[in-house]
Design an enzyme around this catalytic site. Sequence first.
Site, PDB file in Angstrom:
ATOM      1  N   ASN A 260      -7.228   8.180  11.855  1.00  0.00           N
ATOM      2  CA  ASN A 260      -8.223   7.979  10.815  1.00  0.00           C
ATOM      3  C   ASN A 260      -8.492   6.505  10.531  1.00  0.00           C
ATOM      4  O   ASN A 260      -9.601   6.139  10.129  1.00  0.00           O
ATOM      5  CB  ASN A 260      -7.747   8.678   9.533  1.00  0.00           C
ATOM      6  CG  ASN A 260      -8.534   8.270   8.317  1.00  0.00           C
ATOM      7  OD1 ASN A 260      -9.578   8.833   8.024  1.00  0.00           O
ATOM      8  ND2 ASN A 260      -8.027   7.277   7.581  1.00  0.00           N
TER       9      ASN A 260
ATOM     10  N   LYS B 102     -17.082   3.019  17.588  1.00  0.00           N
ATOM     11  CA  LYS B 102     -17.080   4.458  17.335  1.00  0.00           C
ATOM     12  C   LYS B 102     -17.449   5.251  18.593  1.00  0.00           C
ATOM     13  O   LYS B 102     -16.947   6.360  18.794  1.00  0.00           O
ATOM     14  CB  LYS B 102     -18.009   4.784  16.179  1.00  0.00           C
ATOM     15  CG  LYS B 102     -17.595   4.165  14.843  1.00  0.00           C
ATOM     16  CD  LYS B 102     -16.313   4.773  14.292  1.00  0.00           C
ATOM     17  CE  LYS B 102     -15.064   4.007  14.537  1.00  0.00           C
ATOM     18  NZ  LYS B 102     -13.854   4.648  13.943  1.00  0.00           N
TER      19      LYS B 102
ATOM     20  N   TYR C   7     -19.339  -2.289  15.284  1.00  0.00           N
ATOM     21  CA  TYR C   7     -18.761  -1.086  14.690  1.00  0.00           C
ATOM     22  C   TYR C   7     -19.253   0.165  15.418  1.00  0.00           C
ATOM     23  O   TYR C   7     -18.456   1.047  15.768  1.00  0.00           O
ATOM     24  CB  TYR C   7     -19.133  -1.012  13.212  1.00  0.00           C
ATOM     25  CG  TYR C   7     -18.716   0.277  12.546  1.00  0.00           C
ATOM     26  CD1 TYR C   7     -17.387   0.496  12.181  1.00  0.00           C
ATOM     27  CD2 TYR C   7     -19.643   1.283  12.294  1.00  0.00           C
ATOM     28  CE1 TYR C   7     -17.003   1.685  11.575  1.00  0.00           C
ATOM     29  CE2 TYR C   7     -19.267   2.477  11.693  1.00  0.00           C
ATOM     30  CZ  TYR C   7     -17.946   2.674  11.338  1.00  0.00           C
ATOM     31  OH  TYR C   7     -17.567   3.863  10.746  1.00  0.00           O
TER      32      TYR C   7
ATOM     33  N   ARG D  92       0.828  -1.204   0.000  1.00  0.00           N
ATOM     34  CA  ARG D  92       0.000   0.000   0.000  1.00  0.00           C
ATOM     35  C   ARG D  92       0.867   1.260   0.000  1.00  0.00           C
ATOM     36  O   ARG D  92       0.514   2.268  -0.610  1.00  0.00           O
ATOM     37  CB  ARG D  92      -0.916   0.000   1.222  1.00  0.00           C
ATOM     38  CG  ARG D  92      -2.108  -0.937   1.087  1.00  0.00           C
ATOM     39  CD  ARG D  92      -2.909  -0.978   2.371  1.00  0.00           C
ATOM     40  NE  ARG D  92      -4.144  -1.713   2.205  1.00  0.00           N
ATOM     41  CZ  ARG D  92      -5.344  -1.165   2.047  1.00  0.00           C
ATOM     42  NH1 ARG D  92      -5.476   0.133   2.030  1.00  0.00           N
ATOM     43  NH2 ARG D  92      -6.419  -1.909   1.885  1.00  0.00           N
TER      44      ARG D  92
ATOM     45  N   ASP E  95       0.758  -2.694  10.603  1.00  0.00           N
ATOM     46  CA  ASP E  95      -0.576  -3.283  10.546  1.00  0.00           C
ATOM     47  C   ASP E  95      -1.247  -3.099  11.906  1.00  0.00           C
ATOM     48  O   ASP E  95      -0.802  -3.672  12.906  1.00  0.00           O
ATOM     49  CB  ASP E  95      -0.461  -4.772  10.195  1.00  0.00           C
ATOM     50  CG  ASP E  95      -1.815  -5.423   9.979  1.00  0.00           C
ATOM     51  OD1 ASP E  95      -2.853  -4.803  10.297  1.00  0.00           O
ATOM     52  OD2 ASP E  95      -1.824  -6.576   9.498  1.00  0.00           O
TER      53      ASP E  95
ATOM     54  N   THR F 120     -16.746   6.196  -0.231  1.00  0.00           N
ATOM     55  CA  THR F 120     -15.429   5.572  -0.258  1.00  0.00           C
ATOM     56  C   THR F 120     -15.635   4.068  -0.302  1.00  0.00           C
ATOM     57  O   THR F 120     -16.763   3.573  -0.292  1.00  0.00           O
ATOM     58  CB  THR F 120     -14.623   5.924   1.007  1.00  0.00           C
ATOM     59  OG1 THR F 120     -15.327   5.405   2.161  1.00  0.00           O
ATOM     60  CG2 THR F 120     -14.439   7.421   1.166  1.00  0.00           C
TER      61      THR F 120
END
Length: 247
Positions: free
Chosen positions: A74, A149, A145, A37, A51, A178
């Site tokens: 992020n 958050k 998830y 990447r 990672d 995205t």
Amino acid sequence: MARILVTGSTDGIGLETARTLQQRGHDVVFHARGEERATALDDKPEVLIGDLADLEQTRELGRTAGAFDVVIHNAGIGGQDERRVTGDGIERTFQVNVLAPYVLTALMPRPQRIIYLTSGLESVGVADLDDLQYERKPWNGMQAYSDSKLHDVALAFAVARLWPEVLSNAVDPGWIRTKLGGPNATDDLPEGAETQVWLATEDGDALVTGRYFKRREDLRPNPAAHDVHFQDGLLAACAALSGVTLR
């Protein structure tokens, strides 16, 4: 000019954030999960590799990354169809979205500003310190998830409370088109990066701490994020899992 680290910045919101900051003249360091990447970035910026689903790589990144004026946490993953554990035996969503930013925060030199990306789904997150990793309750990927958050907002607020000299805030970037947000998302990439860039670099109304923003608007988060007992319990759980204490 500020020196700024943006984690998870090889695509999506992270890449848009890092590129925008570069265009405004800042010294931006990118972060990639792996070498492949990193080398795919066309202009070969400075890139840190680690990672975040690997605890030792995350600790090493925290120990060696160096000092920054601003750190933008992020990196993150979305809701998973099934419960998966990493090589460390930790539920993957919790490890990447919560434990990794905790470890980096605890090990890196304190910056002047820290920004943790969250999601509007933090509003339905559940503050369950007894089963943070869904080891006993039935798996629900989107709930896991959402919980993660909420944890990110609580982490931002805990850092703001414990480190008053650091500006620590959480940002909901919105539902952005995205790879993570998907094609049906309502907002474009520039909108997803704008608030982080503002908090990272501006003065005036951006010089605040312990807040939760979307589109520069100061919002009320899930009440659990303000609960000091929950914040401290989350920090203690992360310390026990990682072997790293945030002081």
